[in-house]
Write a protein that holds these residues in place. Structure first.
Motif, PDB file in Angstrom:
ATOM      1  N   ARG A 175     -18.670  27.955 -20.196  1.00 26.80           N
ATOM      2  CA  ARG A 175     -17.298  28.200 -20.275  1.00 26.80           C
ATOM      3  C   ARG A 175     -16.852  28.879 -19.187  1.00 26.80           C
ATOM      4  O   ARG A 175     -15.463  28.761 -18.875  1.00 26.80           O
ATOM      5  CB  ARG A 175     -17.473  29.331 -21.509  1.00 26.80           C
ATOM      6  N   ASN A 176     -17.506  29.971 -18.368  1.00 23.58           N
ATOM      7  CA  ASN A 176     -16.873  30.503 -17.156  1.00 23.58           C
ATOM      8  C   ASN A 176     -17.265  29.835 -15.877  1.00 23.58           C
ATOM      9  O   ASN A 176     -17.226  30.338 -14.865  1.00 23.58           O
ATOM     10  CB  ASN A 176     -17.326  32.015 -17.143  1.00 23.58           C
ATOM     11  N   ARG A 215     -12.804  27.491 -18.708  1.00 22.52           N
ATOM     12  CA  ARG A 215     -11.920  28.115 -19.987  1.00 22.52           C
ATOM     13  C   ARG A 215     -10.651  28.216 -19.540  1.00 22.52           C
ATOM     14  O   ARG A 215      -9.685  27.832 -20.401  1.00 22.52           O
ATOM     15  CB  ARG A 215     -12.528  29.486 -19.988  1.00 22.52           C
TER      16      ARG A 215
END
Length: 114
Positions: free
Chosen positions: A88-89, A101
């Protein structure tokens, strides 16, 4: 007019398809009555002709694989591609280093997000 030969259906299918192409580009040597007959029968006949060619190709491919001949090395199953999951990051390659994200949820161009 659109009959299939019993001895070699793939060759006959190819000949009929090539004649239909010649009709489409106004290069056919057939008389106008034969052309009209082929145009009338073509919509129903084309799927069967294509399937005949497709079946011939699969037979050729299977024969090549069985004999180790032509095409033997081209149709081997390959190992599945392993893809690492992007977190996600983690940096997003499409968003010039921004996190996945923040890049994935944006509407509009990437330049507007930067």
């Amino acid at each position: 007019m659109l009959e299939a030969a019993e001895d070699d259906p793939a060759r006959q299918a190819l000949e009929v398809l090539l004649e239909l192409y010649a009709i489409a580009v106004d290069e056919s040597g057939l008389d106008p009555e034969a052309i009209a007959e082929m145009r009338d029968e073509a919509p129903d006949a084309i799927p069967a002709l294509v399937l005949s060619l497709y079946a011939w190709r699969w037979d050729q491919m299977a024969a090549g694989l069985a004999n180790g001949g032509l095409g033997a090395g081209r149709y081997r199953p390959t190992e599945p591609i392993r893809v690492t999951k992007i977190g996600r990051n983690d940096p997003c390659p499409a968003a010039r280093g921004r996190s996945t994200r923040s890049a994935a949820g944006r509407r509009g161009s990437v330049d507007a997000a930067t």
